[in-house]
Design a protein around this motif. Structure first.
Motif, PDB file in Angstrom:
ATOM      1  N   UNK A  68      -0.671  -6.202   2.844  1.00 17.66           N
ATOM      2  CA  UNK A  68       0.660  -6.187   2.222  1.00 17.66           C
ATOM      3  C   UNK A  68       1.694  -5.676   3.227  1.00 17.66           C
ATOM      4  N   UNK A  69       1.329  -4.666   4.015  1.00 17.63           N
ATOM      5  CA  UNK A  69       2.284  -4.160   5.017  1.00 17.63           C
ATOM      6  C   UNK A  69       2.592  -5.228   6.056  1.00 17.63           C
ATOM      7  N   UNK A  70       1.597  -6.025   6.414  1.00 14.65           N
ATOM      8  CA  UNK A  70       1.845  -7.120   7.362  1.00 14.65           C
ATOM      9  C   UNK A  70       2.734  -8.201   6.746  1.00 14.65           C
ATOM     10  N   UNK A  71       2.579  -8.436   5.462  1.00 18.16           N
ATOM     11  CA  UNK A  71       3.461  -9.394   4.769  1.00 18.16           C
ATOM     12  C   UNK A  71       4.895  -8.857   4.766  1.00 18.16           C
ATOM     13  N   UNK A  72       5.048  -7.568   4.468  1.00 21.19           N
ATOM     14  CA  UNK A  72       6.384  -6.951   4.494  1.00 21.19           C
ATOM     15  C   UNK A  72       6.967  -7.060   5.904  1.00 21.19           C
ATOM     16  N   UNK A  95      -4.039   5.004   2.666  1.00 21.02           N
ATOM     17  CA  UNK A  95      -4.949   6.132   2.880  1.00 21.02           C
ATOM     18  C   UNK A  95      -5.250   6.845   1.563  1.00 21.02           C
ATOM     19  N   UNK A  96      -4.355   6.773   0.614  1.00 19.37           N
ATOM     20  CA  UNK A  96      -4.568   7.418  -0.684  1.00 19.37           C
ATOM     21  C   UNK A  96      -5.800   6.854  -1.384  1.00 19.37           C
ATOM     22  N   UNK A  97      -6.194   5.630  -1.037  1.00 18.00           N
ATOM     23  CA  UNK A  97      -7.386   5.048  -1.666  1.00 18.00           C
ATOM     24  C   UNK A  97      -8.627   5.894  -1.418  1.00 18.00           C
ATOM     25  N   UNK A  98      -8.625   6.673  -0.354  1.00 16.95           N
ATOM     26  CA  UNK A  98      -9.732   7.580  -0.068  1.00 16.95           C
ATOM     27  C   UNK A  98      -9.847   8.638  -1.173  1.00 16.95           C
ATOM     28  N   UNK A  99      -8.723   9.013  -1.759  1.00 17.02           N
ATOM     29  CA  UNK A  99      -8.694  10.032  -2.814  1.00 17.02           C
ATOM     30  C   UNK A  99      -8.705   9.451  -4.214  1.00 17.02           C
ATOM     31  N   UNK A 100      -8.630   8.164  -4.335  1.00 21.98           N
ATOM     32  CA  UNK A 100      -8.465   7.531  -5.645  1.00 21.98           C
ATOM     33  C   UNK A 100      -9.470   7.985  -6.710  1.00 21.98           C
ATOM     34  N   UNK A 101     -10.716   8.277  -6.362  1.00 24.62           N
ATOM     35  CA  UNK A 101     -11.633   8.766  -7.400  1.00 24.62           C
ATOM     36  C   UNK A 101     -11.167  10.052  -8.091  1.00 24.62           C
ATOM     37  N   UNK A 102     -10.287  10.818  -7.454  1.00 22.52           N
ATOM     38  CA  UNK A 102      -9.729  12.001  -8.112  1.00 22.52           C
ATOM     39  C   UNK A 102      -9.005  11.594  -9.400  1.00 22.52           C
ATOM     40  N   UNK A 103      -8.404  10.421  -9.405  1.00 23.49           N
ATOM     41  CA  UNK A 103      -7.647   9.946 -10.568  1.00 23.49           C
ATOM     42  C   UNK A 103      -8.426   8.952 -11.426  1.00 23.49           C
ATOM     43  N   UNK A 104      -9.418   8.290 -10.841  1.00 20.03           N
ATOM     44  CA  UNK A 104     -10.146   7.265 -11.600  1.00 20.03           C
ATOM     45  C   UNK A 104     -11.490   7.748 -12.128  1.00 20.03           C
ATOM     46  N   UNK A 132      -5.487  -4.684  10.795  1.00 17.08           N
ATOM     47  CA  UNK A 132      -6.478  -4.184  11.749  1.00 17.08           C
ATOM     48  C   UNK A 132      -6.718  -2.690  11.557  1.00 17.08           C
ATOM     49  N   UNK A 133      -5.651  -1.906  11.563  1.00 16.19           N
ATOM     50  CA  UNK A 133      -5.799  -0.456  11.438  1.00 16.19           C
ATOM     51  C   UNK A 133      -6.435  -0.077  10.101  1.00 16.19           C
ATOM     52  N   UNK A 134      -6.010  -0.698   9.027  1.00 14.21           N
ATOM     53  CA  UNK A 134      -6.569  -0.387   7.705  1.00 14.21           C
ATOM     54  C   UNK A 134      -8.042  -0.775   7.631  1.00 14.21           C
ATOM     55  N   UNK A 187     -12.442   0.638   0.965  1.00 10.46           N
ATOM     56  CA  UNK A 187     -12.213  -0.329   2.042  1.00 10.46           C
ATOM     57  C   UNK A 187     -11.313  -1.468   1.568  1.00 10.46           C
ATOM     58  N   UNK A 188     -11.570  -1.986   0.374  1.00 14.42           N
ATOM     59  CA  UNK A 188     -10.776  -3.099  -0.149  1.00 14.42           C
ATOM     60  C   UNK A 188      -9.325  -2.732  -0.391  1.00 14.42           C
ATOM     61  N   UNK A 189      -9.106  -1.573  -1.015  1.00 17.83           N
ATOM     62  CA  UNK A 189      -7.730  -1.154  -1.301  1.00 17.83           C
ATOM     63  C   UNK A 189      -6.983  -0.841  -0.013  1.00 17.83           C
ATOM     64  N   UNK A 190      -7.658  -0.153   0.892  1.00 16.55           N
ATOM     65  CA  UNK A 190      -7.025   0.193   2.156  1.00 16.55           C
ATOM     66  C   UNK A 190      -6.653  -1.073   2.939  1.00 16.55           C
ATOM     67  N   UNK A 191      -7.582  -2.026   2.984  1.00 17.10           N
ATOM     68  CA  UNK A 191      -7.313  -3.286   3.689  1.00 17.10           C
ATOM     69  C   UNK A 191      -6.190  -4.059   3.007  1.00 17.10           C
TER      70      UNK A 191
END
Length: 179
Positions: free
Chosen positions: A93-97, A115-124, A64-66, A84-88
């Motif tokens: 995965x956190x809910x599975x854990x 939350x790092x997915x917001x910055x992912x374009x810095x690396x991709x 929900x939060x993601x 959105x996809x990576x964050x969700x």
């Protein structure tokens, strides 16, 4: 039988979105603050996550939060469908854990990394990111970002974010249980 307080869940979900988004504004101070804001967001966001997770003990609190935060980024133009996809996915995965361990101190760090997915374009999409940062904040700022635009920078921020998530959820749990 415990009743789920949906108003509490909605309120803490909104608080989570506001607090995590607000930490990103520290990025205007320095490029390292921008790259490092997910770690601070993990620490501060633990409070809201804890309350949502305690109000909703079954599968779905992280999802929900993601999802809500990812949709917020998408609607405001700060993120895209990939974000959105990576964050969700991190939320799921956190809910599975959580389902497997029933331990928020294991669950929340996994969630916080999303939350790092917001910055992912810095690396991709490093060159594109550099050009956008130079246009928006200046060439010196963009060049500062490039110091962390490599695999070890991503690894570093992921590890620090997970650690801060672990620390944050432990502190919140300890403070709330001592009340």
């Amino acid at each position: 039988m415990n009743k789920i307080n949906y108003f509490s869940i909605l309120g803490f979900t909104a608080l989570y979105v506001v607090t995590v988004f607000a930490t990103a504004f520290l990025g205007y101070l320095h490029p390292f603050c921008w790259v490092g804001f997910p770690a601070l967001a993990a620490l501060i966001g633990a409070y809201s996550y804890y309350h949502v997770a305690m109000s909703w003990p079954k599968f779905g609190a992280g999802t929900l939060l993601a999802l809500v935060f990812g949709l917020f980024l998408l609607v405001t133009g700060e993120g895209d469908v990939v974000t959105l996809g990576i964050m969700t996915a991190a939320g799921v995965v956190s809910d599975i854990v959580r389902k497997l361990t029933d331990r928020l101190d294991y669950t929340y760090p996994v969630f916080a990394i999303g939350v790092i997915s917001w910055l992912l374009p810095l690396w991709t999409r490093t060159q594109w990111y550099h050009e956008g940062a130079a246009e928006e904040l200046g060439i010196d700022y963009a060049d500062g970002l490039m110091l962390l635009a490599n695999w070890w920078g991503l690894l570093l921020i992921t590890a620090v974010t997970a650690f801060m998530g672990y620390l944050g959820i432990r502190l919140v749990a300890k403070c709330i249980k001592s009340e």
